[in-house]
Design an enzyme around this catalytic site. Structure first.
Site, PDB file in Angstrom:
ATOM      1  N   GLU A 234       0.835  -1.216   0.000  1.00 53.52           N
ATOM      2  CA  GLU A 234       0.000   0.000   0.000  1.00 53.52           C
ATOM      3  C   GLU A 234       0.868   1.264   0.000  1.00 53.52           C
ATOM      4  O   GLU A 234       0.544   2.236  -0.660  1.00 53.52           O
ATOM      5  CB  GLU A 234      -0.944   0.004   1.208  1.00 53.52           C
ATOM      6  CG  GLU A 234      -2.061  -1.012   1.125  1.00 53.52           C
ATOM      7  CD  GLU A 234      -2.989  -0.789  -0.058  1.00 53.52           C
ATOM      8  OE1 GLU A 234      -3.068   0.349  -0.568  1.00 53.52           O
ATOM      9  OE2 GLU A 234      -3.633  -1.762  -0.494  1.00 53.52           O
TER      10      GLU A 234
ATOM     11  N   TYR B 271      -6.895   5.953   4.543  1.00 52.08           N
ATOM     12  CA  TYR B 271      -7.003   4.994   3.450  1.00 52.08           C
ATOM     13  C   TYR B 271      -6.141   3.758   3.727  1.00 52.08           C
ATOM     14  O   TYR B 271      -6.611   2.618   3.664  1.00 52.08           O
ATOM     15  CB  TYR B 271      -6.575   5.635   2.111  1.00 52.08           C
ATOM     16  CG  TYR B 271      -6.323   4.584   1.074  1.00 52.08           C
ATOM     17  CD1 TYR B 271      -7.374   4.020   0.377  1.00 52.08           C
ATOM     18  CD2 TYR B 271      -5.033   4.100   0.847  1.00 52.08           C
ATOM     19  CE1 TYR B 271      -7.149   2.998  -0.532  1.00 52.08           C
ATOM     20  CE2 TYR B 271      -4.800   3.086  -0.057  1.00 52.08           C
ATOM     21  CZ  TYR B 271      -5.866   2.544  -0.750  1.00 52.08           C
ATOM     22  OH  TYR B 271      -5.641   1.533  -1.631  1.00 52.08           O
TER      23      TYR B 271
ATOM     24  N   ASP C 254      -9.808   6.483  -1.557  1.00 57.25           N
ATOM     25  CA  ASP C 254      -8.699   7.296  -2.069  1.00 57.25           C
ATOM     26  C   ASP C 254      -9.170   7.891  -3.390  1.00 57.25           C
ATOM     27  O   ASP C 254     -10.354   7.766  -3.752  1.00 57.25           O
ATOM     28  CB  ASP C 254      -7.420   6.454  -2.233  1.00 57.25           C
ATOM     29  CG  ASP C 254      -7.549   5.402  -3.324  1.00 57.25           C
ATOM     30  OD1 ASP C 254      -8.681   5.171  -3.801  1.00 57.25           O
ATOM     31  OD2 ASP C 254      -6.523   4.825  -3.716  1.00 57.25           O
TER      32      ASP C 254
END
Ligand code: SF4
Length: 375
Positions: A40, A123, A141
């Site tokens: 991520e 997020y 996002d």
């Protein structure tokens, strides 16, 4: 607003599509929160294809949070080198150290603890907690917001706080609480592969029948454009010293102390990494560079040095459009500058340096190299 029945169909269709068509990505083969977290962070502002080789190499060197926490920062930055946005790597390591110190090396599972980690916002926290631990948090996002804006035909600037809050409520309402991890990945996958920023492929979309933007014929116009910050032109000059063995000199990562008195944007432009001596250079770049070098080398006869211009380099960092004039300065011996590092010019790219510094090195390698007398 979907009825309960429509919502069930919406979820079923999107998840079925995801299970059939999802891309085979390395971070989708694990539930290890460390690996999901790493993916991520790397995927922020960076394309999947660019991330995959970095992700694999990083995990070979730092297979778990403990190894990352204990590593020298320079090793972490070296493996990040070329991926850009280096604060991500610094925060990743700080967060790893926090996990070791406060959570016994185990990735925390309470949202507050996760949000307390450097570099992790709403997020990323929602993505890790849902994918690794099955917690019921919906991700939002820019990618997901675009899909939701089209599905609900939402106009205006999506980042406007009240609109963003509304989008989060929509994401929460759509979340399939039976499989939140898959759900979040499914909606991200839809945005990445079908509901793309330009030309959404509505004919391939598994939830097209629910899409208000498509019904109204405005899907391609959403989200509406945000006002862009005006581009600023920046001109710089860089000194690429070399000695007879092809070694060069790099200044240490900028800090408030060692950059005092210089243009404030230089640390950002060199990504706070090792870099060539660089100065803001409107006007005569060579003259500006000589004056700048005096600051480090007051006893050298810099006026006598030959500054061989290399091909100028163009680079963009956020809203800055940078033109940099590299000058090769060939000396018998590299000058002594406290804290500076010496390295082979052709091996610069294996060091933790920014893409701008690599480009400058490449340009300087091809420059003509008249020998200057030192002192
Ligand atoms: S129908 Fe088109 S615009 Fe609507 S969600 Fe699907 S791909 Fe996006």
């Amino acid at each position: 607003m979907l009825s309960a029945r429509e919502l069930a169909t919406f979820r079923k269709q999107l998840l079925a599509w995801f299970h059939q068509f999802q891309r085979d990505l390395p971070w989708r083969r694990t539930q290890d929160p460390y690996r999901i977290w790493l993916s991520e962070i790397m995927l922020q502002q960076t394309r999947v294809a660019a991330v995959i080789p970095y992700y694999k190499k990083f995990l070979e060197r730092f297979p778990d949070v403990q190894t990352l926490a204990a590593a020298p920062q320079e090793d972490v930055l070296r493996l990040w080198s070329g991926l850009g946005y280096y604060s991500r790597a610094r925060n990743l390591q700080k967060a790893a150290q926090q996990i070791v110190a406060k959570h016994d090396g185990k990735f925390p599972t309470h949202p507050e603890d996760v949000l307390d980690l450097p570099g992790i916002g709403n997020y990323t926290a929602a993505a890790i907690l849902s994918i690794a631990f099955g917690q019921k948090h919906a991700v939002l996002d820019g990618n997901v917001a675009r899909v939701l804006a089209r599905l609900s035909a939402i106009r205006g600037d999506l980042r406007e706080p009240r609109r963003w809050e509304k989008l989060q409520q929509t994401a929460d309402a759509l979340l399939d609480t039976n499989s939140p991890g898959d759900w979040n990945q499914a909606i991200m996958e839809l945005g990445a592969t079908v509901c793309t920023p330009k030309s959404p492929q509505c004919l391939l979309c598994p939830v097209a029948q629910f899409c208000e933007g498509r019904k109204l014929g405005i899907a391609e116009d959403l989200p509406e454009k945000r006002k862009k910050r005006a581009t600023i032109q920046v001109t710089l000059a860089a000194a690429v010293f070399t000695d007879k063995n092809g070694w060069t000199l790099l200044l240490p990562p900028p800090t408030d102390k060692n950059q005092a008195g210089l243009a404030a944007f230089i640390p950002t432009i060199v990504s706070r990494l090792w870099h060539f001596p660089t100065v803001s250079a409107n006007g005569d770049p060579a003259a500006k560079l000589r004056t700048f070098l005096k600051r480090f080398l007051p006893r050298e006869r810099i006026a006598k040095w030959k500054l061989a211009p290399a091909a100028k380099v163009r680079h963009a960092v956020t809203y800055r459009d940078i033109t940099i004039f590299p000058f090769r300065i060939n000396l018998k011996k590299l000058p002594r500058i406290p804290g500076a590092k010496h390295a082979a010019l052709h091996e610069i790219s294996v060091l933790p340096v920014s893409n701008l510094t690599r480009k400058v090195a490449q340009s300087a390698e091809t420059a003509a190299i008249p020998l200057s007398k030192k002192r």
